[in-house]
Write a protein that holds these residues in place. Structure first.
Motif, PDB file in Angstrom:
ATOM      1  N   THR A 143       0.833  -1.212   0.000  1.00 54.41           N
ATOM      2  CA  THR A 143       0.000   0.000   0.000  1.00 54.41           C
ATOM      3  C   THR A 143       0.859   1.251   0.000  1.00 54.41           C
ATOM      4  O   THR A 143       0.603   2.208  -0.742  1.00 54.41           O
ATOM      5  CB  THR A 143      -0.935  -0.001   1.217  1.00 54.41           C
ATOM      6  N   GLN A 146       2.339   1.989  -3.354  1.00 55.63           N
ATOM      7  CA  GLN A 146       1.401   2.654  -4.250  1.00 55.63           C
ATOM      8  C   GLN A 146       1.301   4.146  -3.949  1.00 55.63           C
ATOM      9  O   GLN A 146       1.215   4.967  -4.866  1.00 55.63           O
ATOM     10  CB  GLN A 146       0.020   2.002  -4.137  1.00 55.63           C
ATOM     11  N   ALA A 171      -6.031   7.513  -1.633  1.00 52.39           N
ATOM     12  CA  ALA A 171      -6.811   6.453  -2.299  1.00 52.39           C
ATOM     13  C   ALA A 171      -6.319   5.045  -1.964  1.00 52.39           C
ATOM     14  O   ALA A 171      -7.146   4.182  -1.612  1.00 52.39           O
ATOM     15  CB  ALA A 171      -6.802   6.683  -3.807  1.00 52.39           C
ATOM     16  N   PRO A 172      -5.013   4.700  -2.043  1.00 55.68           N
ATOM     17  CA  PRO A 172      -4.593   3.325  -1.698  1.00 55.68           C
ATOM     18  C   PRO A 172      -4.861   2.974  -0.241  1.00 55.68           C
ATOM     19  O   PRO A 172      -5.248   1.842   0.069  1.00 55.68           O
ATOM     20  CB  PRO A 172      -3.092   3.330  -2.013  1.00 55.68           C
ATOM     21  N   LYS A 174      -7.232   4.259   1.708  1.00 54.82           N
ATOM     22  CA  LYS A 174      -8.680   4.078   1.856  1.00 54.82           C
ATOM     23  C   LYS A 174      -9.126   2.739   1.277  1.00 54.82           C
ATOM     24  O   LYS A 174      -9.986   2.058   1.855  1.00 54.82           O
ATOM     25  CB  LYS A 174      -9.415   5.226   1.168  1.00 54.82           C
ATOM     26  N   ASN A 175      -8.548   2.351   0.156  1.00 56.97           N
ATOM     27  CA  ASN A 175      -8.885   1.067  -0.454  1.00 56.97           C
ATOM     28  C   ASN A 175      -8.508  -0.088   0.463  1.00 56.97           C
ATOM     29  O   ASN A 175      -9.247  -1.075   0.595  1.00 56.97           O
ATOM     30  CB  ASN A 175      -8.178   0.937  -1.800  1.00 56.97           C
ATOM     31  N   LEU A 178     -11.088  -0.128   3.416  1.00 56.39           N
ATOM     32  CA  LEU A 178     -12.404  -0.608   2.999  1.00 56.39           C
ATOM     33  C   LEU A 178     -12.395  -2.108   2.720  1.00 56.39           C
ATOM     34  O   LEU A 178     -13.420  -2.778   2.882  1.00 56.39           O
ATOM     35  CB  LEU A 178     -12.862   0.151   1.756  1.00 56.39           C
ATOM     36  N   LYS A 179     -11.256  -2.634   2.313  1.00 59.62           N
ATOM     37  CA  LYS A 179     -11.158  -4.058   2.018  1.00 59.62           C
ATOM     38  C   LYS A 179     -11.373  -4.909   3.255  1.00 59.62           C
ATOM     39  O   LYS A 179     -11.908  -6.021   3.179  1.00 59.62           O
ATOM     40  CB  LYS A 179      -9.795  -4.356   1.397  1.00 59.62           C
ATOM     41  N   THR A 201     -19.609   4.337  -3.682  1.00 60.37           N
ATOM     42  CA  THR A 201     -18.307   3.896  -4.179  1.00 60.37           C
ATOM     43  C   THR A 201     -17.211   4.390  -3.232  1.00 60.37           C
ATOM     44  O   THR A 201     -17.467   5.133  -2.289  1.00 60.37           O
ATOM     45  CB  THR A 201     -18.060   4.437  -5.590  1.00 60.37           C
ATOM     46  N   MET A 202     -15.990   3.965  -3.509  1.00 56.88           N
ATOM     47  CA  MET A 202     -14.879   4.344  -2.647  1.00 56.88           C
ATOM     48  C   MET A 202     -14.657   5.856  -2.659  1.00 56.88           C
ATOM     49  O   MET A 202     -14.333   6.451  -1.635  1.00 56.88           O
ATOM     50  CB  MET A 202     -13.601   3.626  -3.097  1.00 56.88           C
ATOM     51  N   GLU A 203     -14.841   6.483  -3.825  1.00 58.22           N
ATOM     52  CA  GLU A 203     -14.633   7.922  -3.915  1.00 58.22           C
ATOM     53  C   GLU A 203     -15.698   8.704  -3.170  1.00 58.22           C
ATOM     54  O   GLU A 203     -15.445   9.828  -2.703  1.00 58.22           O
ATOM     55  CB  GLU A 203     -14.599   8.360  -5.383  1.00 58.22           C
TER      56      GLU A 203
END
Length: 285
Positions: A143, A146, A171-172, A174-175, A178-179, A201-203
């Motif tokens: 992460t 990225q 963004a990475p 947060k991704n 959320l995972k 959505t994620m955004e």
């Protein structure tokens, strides 16, 4: 300018005639009258002379010229302000490390191990924190890579603005959160935040909603793992207690007798390897 000079010459001639005829107004009144009449003219001449001599300097010196295009460019922090913000954000780094990474789950599971075996200070806190910290670095390395390649490197090359760099860096992370966040926990904070979004959505999910949702999900997962760790240790305590009761050893503490057996079981089963493997596997799904 020529008209002003003609008027001045005419007034000067009239004053000379009056002086010869003896009809000149008193000195004090004359001075006041001249000041009142000629002050605007002298101010205009002074301003014209200043503009005449300073205009070439403004045109020749690019440092003095005003670039109107700079007001349309994106506002960015100067290097001094950026350094000040970076130094100030160091104090918040531990909180972000705890709340946005795998550190919470890891340190709680390691604490459950020490509590289940009954060893109060072994391993000591610095050892557990160091192990949890390096496991966090190992788990979060993809992460963070990225974030580095997508935000830091382009920003250092002046390819993106600061706002784009922050969005690309968040963004990475947060991704990742959320995972491993449960839908029920995310729905809880979405409900109380007032965001009425169906299947967001994620955004669309703000970071201040993702972080507490991720934290309570990590706490639940860590306690589930801790329960599985405690079960065999409690079984050993029950067995030892029943044996001591059957032998009539009422004054002997079962915890004191069961502790060596729990440590022996943990070592024979290669417990540290199994626990670390379980934590790493839990982040590979």
């Amino acid at each position: 300018m020529l008209n002003w000079l003609k008027n001045f010459r005419l007034r000067f001639a009239v004053a000379a005639v009056q002086l010869q005829q003896g009809t000149v107004i008193p000195a004090k009144a004359g001075i006041q009258e001249l000041i009142r009449k000629w002050t605007p003219a002298f101010a205009g001449v002074t301003l014209a002379i200043c503009l005449l001599f300073t205009a070439p300097a403004f045109a020749a010196d690019p440092a003095i010229a005003v670039n109107l295009d700079s007001f349309t460019q994106p506002v960015q922090f100067s290097s001094t302000v950026g350094l000040l913000i970076s130094v100030a954000s160091i104090s918040l780094l531990p909180f972000f490390l705890i709340s946005t990474t795998s550190f919470v789950r890891t340190i709680i599971v390691l604490g459950f191990i020490r509590g289940a075996m009954g060893t109060q200070t072994s391993p000591p806190n610095p050892v557990l924190i160091s192990l949890a910290l390096f496991m966090t670095v190992f788990i979060m390395s993809p992460t963070w890579q990225q974030v580095y390649s997508g935000a830091i490197v382009p920003y250092q090359k002046n390819e993106i603005t600061q706002e784009q760099a922050i969005n690309n860096g968040v963004a990475p992370v947060k991704n990742f959160m959320l995972k491993y966040t449960r839908e029920a926990d995310l729905a809880l904070f979405m409900e109380f935040s007032g965001l009425k979004i169906q299947k967001p959505t994620m955004e669309q999910i703000p970071i201040w909603v993702v972080i507490p949702s991720f934290l309570i999900s990590e706490l639940k997962t860590a306690f589930q793992i801790g329960f599985l760790i405690y079960v065999p240790m409690v079984v050993i305590d029950l067995i030892v207690s029943n044996i001591l009761l059957s032998l009539g050893m009422f004054m002997l503490s079962p915890v004191l007798v069961s502790m060596p057996f729990k440590i022996l079981l943990f070592v024979l089963a290669d417990g540290w390897n199994l626990i670390v493997r379980g934590i790493l596997v839990s982040y590979q799904k």
